[in-house]
Scaffold this active site. Structure first.
Site, PDB file in Angstrom:
ATOM      1  N   LYS A  80       0.870  -1.186   0.000  1.00 55.91           N
ATOM      2  CA  LYS A  80       0.000   0.000   0.000  1.00 55.91           C
ATOM      3  C   LYS A  80       0.897   1.223   0.000  1.00 55.91           C
ATOM      4  CE  LYS A  80      -4.317   1.362   0.214  1.00 55.91           C
ATOM      5  NZ  LYS A  80      -5.471   0.729  -0.463  1.00 55.91           N
ATOM      6  N   ASP A 114      -6.614   4.763  -5.402  1.00 52.37           N
ATOM      7  CA  ASP A 114      -7.324   4.633  -4.129  1.00 52.37           C
ATOM      8  C   ASP A 114      -7.825   6.034  -3.729  1.00 52.37           C
ATOM      9  OD1 ASP A 114      -7.916   2.457  -2.171  1.00 52.37           O
ATOM     10  OD2 ASP A 114      -6.945   3.803  -0.768  1.00 52.37           O
ATOM     11  N   GLY A 176     -22.742   5.049   3.476  1.00 50.79           N
ATOM     12  CA  GLY A 176     -21.904   5.453   2.337  1.00 50.79           C
ATOM     13  C   GLY A 176     -22.530   4.995   1.033  1.00 50.79           C
ATOM     14  N   GLY A 178     -21.427   5.769  -2.164  1.00 51.73           N
ATOM     15  CA  GLY A 178     -20.504   6.110  -3.247  1.00 51.73           C
ATOM     16  C   GLY A 178     -20.500   5.017  -4.295  1.00 51.73           C
ATOM     17  N   ASN A 179     -19.336   4.858  -4.930  1.00 53.31           N
ATOM     18  CA  ASN A 179     -19.240   3.900  -6.031  1.00 53.31           C
ATOM     19  C   ASN A 179     -19.640   2.492  -5.622  1.00 53.31           C
ATOM     20  OD1 ASN A 179     -18.298   5.813  -7.886  1.00 53.31           O
ATOM     21  ND2 ASN A 179     -16.284   5.747  -6.919  1.00 53.31           N
ATOM     22  N   GLY A 181     -21.156   1.562  -2.382  1.00 54.57           N
ATOM     23  CA  GLY A 181     -22.389   1.534  -1.583  1.00 54.57           C
ATOM     24  C   GLY A 181     -23.658   1.603  -2.418  1.00 54.57           C
ATOM     25  N   LYS A 204     -26.734  12.321  -2.730  1.00 53.53           N
ATOM     26  CA  LYS A 204     -26.618  10.879  -2.969  1.00 53.53           C
ATOM     27  C   LYS A 204     -27.707  10.138  -2.209  1.00 53.53           C
ATOM     28  CE  LYS A 204     -21.647  10.631  -3.894  1.00 53.53           C
ATOM     29  NZ  LYS A 204     -20.342  10.192  -3.402  1.00 53.53           N
ATOM     30  N   ALA A 255     -18.089  -2.961   2.602  1.00 51.67           N
ATOM     31  CA  ALA A 255     -16.888  -2.818   1.775  1.00 51.67           C
ATOM     32  C   ALA A 255     -15.730  -2.057   2.413  1.00 51.67           C
ATOM     33  CB  ALA A 255     -17.262  -2.083   0.491  1.00 51.67           C
TER      34      ALA A 255
HETATM   35  N1  LIG Z   1     -13.963   0.950  -4.851  1.00 56.96           N
HETATM   36  C1  LIG Z   1     -13.567  -0.296  -4.609  1.00 56.96           C
HETATM   37  O1  LIG Z   1     -13.508  -1.146  -5.505  1.00 56.96           O
HETATM   38  C2  LIG Z   1     -13.198  -0.702  -3.190  1.00 56.96           C
HETATM   39  C3  LIG Z   1     -12.550  -1.932  -2.989  1.00 56.96           C
HETATM   40  C4  LIG Z   1     -12.263  -2.335  -1.683  1.00 56.96           C
HETATM   41  C5  LIG Z   1     -12.593  -1.507  -0.627  1.00 56.96           C
HETATM   42  N2  LIG Z   1     -13.203  -0.302  -0.845  1.00 56.96           N
HETATM   43  C6  LIG Z   1     -13.563   0.539   0.298  1.00 56.96           C
HETATM   44  O2  LIG Z   1     -14.976   0.718   0.321  1.00 56.96           O
HETATM   45  C7  LIG Z   1     -15.293   2.025   0.798  1.00 56.96           C
HETATM   46  C8  LIG Z   1     -16.147   2.754  -0.233  1.00 56.96           C
HETATM   47  O3  LIG Z   1     -15.452   2.842  -1.454  1.00 56.96           O
HETATM   48  P1  LIG Z   1     -16.022   3.696  -2.675  1.00 56.96           P
HETATM   49  O4  LIG Z   1     -15.179   3.395  -3.842  1.00 56.96           O
HETATM   50  O5  LIG Z   1     -17.500   3.495  -2.766  1.00 56.96           O
HETATM   51  O6  LIG Z   1     -15.737   5.173  -2.169  1.00 56.96           O
HETATM   52  P2  LIG Z   1     -16.517   6.510  -2.548  1.00 56.96           P
HETATM   53  O7  LIG Z   1     -15.622   7.632  -2.174  1.00 56.96           O
HETATM   54  O8  LIG Z   1     -17.059   6.440  -3.928  1.00 56.96           O
HETATM   55  O9  LIG Z   1     -17.781   6.493  -1.559  1.00 56.96           O
HETATM   56  C9  LIG Z   1     -17.711   6.720  -0.191  1.00 56.96           C
HETATM   57  C10 LIG Z   1     -19.021   7.391   0.213  1.00 56.96           C
HETATM   58  O10 LIG Z   1     -19.063   7.517   1.630  1.00 56.96           O
HETATM   59  C11 LIG Z   1     -19.593   8.780   1.954  1.00 56.96           C
HETATM   60  N3  LIG Z   1     -19.180   9.146   3.310  1.00 56.96           N
HETATM   61  C12 LIG Z   1     -17.999   9.640   3.735  1.00 56.96           C
HETATM   62  N4  LIG Z   1     -18.018   9.859   5.060  1.00 56.96           N
HETATM   63  C13 LIG Z   1     -19.226   9.447   5.492  1.00 56.96           C
HETATM   64  C14 LIG Z   1     -19.851   9.393   6.762  1.00 56.96           C
HETATM   65  N5  LIG Z   1     -19.236   9.827   7.865  1.00 56.96           N
HETATM   66  N6  LIG Z   1     -21.108   8.910   6.842  1.00 56.96           N
HETATM   67  C15 LIG Z   1     -21.754   8.507   5.732  1.00 56.96           C
HETATM   68  N7  LIG Z   1     -21.216   8.535   4.500  1.00 56.96           N
HETATM   69  C16 LIG Z   1     -19.974   9.000   4.375  1.00 56.96           C
HETATM   70  C17 LIG Z   1     -19.068   9.703   0.871  1.00 56.96           C
HETATM   71  O11 LIG Z   1     -19.850  10.880   0.774  1.00 56.96           O
HETATM   72  C18 LIG Z   1     -19.168   8.802  -0.354  1.00 56.96           C
HETATM   73  O12 LIG Z   1     -20.440   8.922  -0.981  1.00 56.96           O
HETATM   74  C19 LIG Z   1     -13.955   2.701   1.102  1.00 56.96           C
HETATM   75  O13 LIG Z   1     -13.649   2.491   2.459  1.00 56.96           O
HETATM   76  C20 LIG Z   1     -12.967   1.925   0.243  1.00 56.96           C
HETATM   77  O14 LIG Z   1     -11.668   1.944   0.795  1.00 56.96           O
HETATM   78  C21 LIG Z   1     -13.528   0.113  -2.111  1.00 56.96           C
HETATM   79  N1  LIG Z   2      -8.123  -0.479  -3.490  1.00 52.52           N
HETATM   80  C1  LIG Z   2      -8.700  -1.789  -3.646  1.00 52.52           C
HETATM   81  C2  LIG Z   2      -8.117  -2.656  -4.741  1.00 52.52           C
HETATM   82  C3  LIG Z   2      -7.451  -1.950  -5.860  1.00 52.52           C
HETATM   83  C4  LIG Z   2      -8.030  -1.073  -6.733  1.00 52.52           C
HETATM   84  N2  LIG Z   2      -7.088  -0.622  -7.615  1.00 52.52           N
HETATM   85  C5  LIG Z   2      -5.886  -1.207  -7.318  1.00 52.52           C
HETATM   86  C6  LIG Z   2      -4.638  -1.093  -7.917  1.00 52.52           C
HETATM   87  C7  LIG Z   2      -3.574  -1.821  -7.384  1.00 52.52           C
HETATM   88  C8  LIG Z   2      -3.760  -2.664  -6.310  1.00 52.52           C
HETATM   89  C9  LIG Z   2      -5.003  -2.800  -5.711  1.00 52.52           C
HETATM   90  C10 LIG Z   2      -6.083  -2.059  -6.222  1.00 52.52           C
HETATM   91  C11 LIG Z   2      -8.690  -2.529  -2.288  1.00 52.52           C
HETATM   92  O1  LIG Z   2      -8.552  -1.941  -1.242  1.00 52.52           O
HETATM   93  O2  LIG Z   2      -8.885  -3.722  -2.258  1.00 52.52           O
END
Ligand SMILES: NC(=O)c1ccc[n+]([C@@H]2O[C@H](COP(=O)([O-])OP(=O)(O)OC[C@H]3O[C@@H](n4cnc5c(N)ncnc54)[C@H](O)[C@@H]3O)[C@@H](O)[C@H]2O)c1
Ligand SMILES: N[C@@H](Cc1c[nH]c2ccccc12)C(=O)O
Length: 355
Positions: A80, A114, A176, A178-179, A181, A204, A255
């Protein structure tokens, strides 16, 4: 923090402090374990309160990536990176300088997007290094597949805890939108669940209310709702003494990374409260599965087969935790460490044979 003691305790192989004067850059790349393959881990950019907070984030998230890959049966290790900066101060030079640091590792560390990085920023990093994934978003970005994995994880938890194959009529609180949720909400809605949602973005929340008939609550109300499932999809550290005290859900499955504020204390508190917790790095492996498949040549069928492992692996972890009377977090860690130890043994044997 006593740096070497911490690193030794958590088992990191290498921690790099990247510093440059022109442009001014401060970044930390943490490589936790490469027994299964090169360390994969996305890069986040945050104006951390202090350097210790940045280091802790990098160390804990990189270890999470090692366990994530091992539990998902993906042949990569965990890493990371954190860039310590305000995202308002992004420059092309900064990302290119960071890319050169990544390149010097010659593939021991492979990174991508990230928190607070855009696909465009990742494209800039890739001007300096090939060790970047998710640039072209060939598979449509990781969020939809992550959400599908979370949905499978919710189904596994419902089967184990509520002895049901169906989500019909179950109440789910999603934090949450976002993408990930929002996609989770869609899948839950399509499968008959009743949604209670929150986001700091009113826009949202209103959109999810309109589209999926969800009930919107204030951000601090989401923890204590009388629901079957709590699905954290926003931030880390949300499972703490305060929130768990009022939690009524039977299942936590979402997530967000690093959900447990203090791993040992709060995983134990979950056991005491009889809440079934789906370890974050097991249930949210969809994103990693996606980028890994992009790296080796995307094949949708293969990626989805790997994604379905999340369901079976969680059932295995729940059963192991019950049998050994340990937390699900501890059971997941055991499973990951066993797989890593096996990989090391095979590698050692191969080295002896080729000597
Ligand atoms: N995108 C992925 O593929 C992926 C993979 C693994 C883990 N994650 C984790 O999942 C989580 C969500 O990822 P994402 O890509 O949807 O992120 P994102 O930024 O698109 O969405 C996060 C959402 O949470 C909301 N938020 C922030 N603080 C808040 C609070 N206090 N109360 C309520 N809502 C709040 C934001 O307004 C936003 O809409 C993150 O913790 C991320 O690290 C994401
Ligand atoms: N951030 C994601 C996975 C991921 C997205 N893009 C990446 C690029 C490289 C390595 C990992 C990732 C996780 O926490 O699981």
């Amino acid at each position: 923090m006593n740096l070497f003691d911490t690193v030794q305790e958590m088992g990191h192989e290498q921690v790099l402090f990247c510093h440059g004067k022109d442009p001014d850059i401060k970044a930390i790349i943490a490589i936790h374990d490469t027994s299964l393959g090169p360390a994969m881990g996305a890069t986040r950019m945050l104006p951390y309160l202090n350097e210790e907070a940045a280091l802790k984030d990098a160390l804990r998230l990189s270890r999470g990536m090692t366990y994530k890959a091992a539990c998902a049966n993906i042949p990569v290790g965990g890493g990371k990176a954190v860039i310590i900066a305000d995202p308002a101060h992004k420059t092309e030079d900064l990302f290119r300088a960071y890319g050169r640091f990544v390149d010097r590792l010659q593939g021991r560390f492979i990174t991508g997007q990230d928190v607070n990085l855009t696909p465009e920023n990742v494209r800039t990093i890739s001007k300096e290094t090939n060790y970047v994934v998710g640039v072209e978003e060939k598979s449509g970005g990781p969020a939809p597949i992550t959400a599908q994995g979370v949905f499978l994880g919710i189904k596994a938890a419902v089967k184990f805890r509520l002895q049901s194959e169906s989500l019909e009529g179950l109440k789910v609180a999603v934090q949450g939108l976002g993408n990930v949720g929002r996609n989770v909400c869609q899948l839950l809605h399509e499968n008959g669940a009743e949604l209670f949602v929150t986001d700091i973005s009113q826009e949202k929340a209103e959109e999810v209310k309109r589209t999926f008939g969800a009930t919107v609550v204030a951000p601090d109300e989401i923890y204590s709702l009388d629901v079957d499932i709590f699905s954290p999809c926003a931030l880390g550290g949300i499972l703490n003494s305060q929130t768990l005290h009022s939690m009524k859900a039977a299942i936590i499955a979402g997530a967000a990374n690093n959900q447990l504020a203090q791993e040992e204390i709060h995983s134990q508190m979950l056991v005491e409260k009889g809440i079934l917790y789906s370890p974050d790095y097991v249930i949210n492996a969809g994103g990693l599965i996606n980028v890994y498949n992009e790296m080796i040549g995307y094949n949708e069928e293969k990626a989805f087969k790997q994604l379905h492992n999340i369901y079976d692996t969680l059932l295995e972890i729940f059963a192991r935790a019950k049998q050994q009377e340990i937390s699900t977090n501890e059971a997941a860690k055991q499973l990951a460490e066993e797989r890593i130890m096996n990989a090391r043994k095979i590698k050692n044997k191969e080295m002896i044979v080729s000597c």
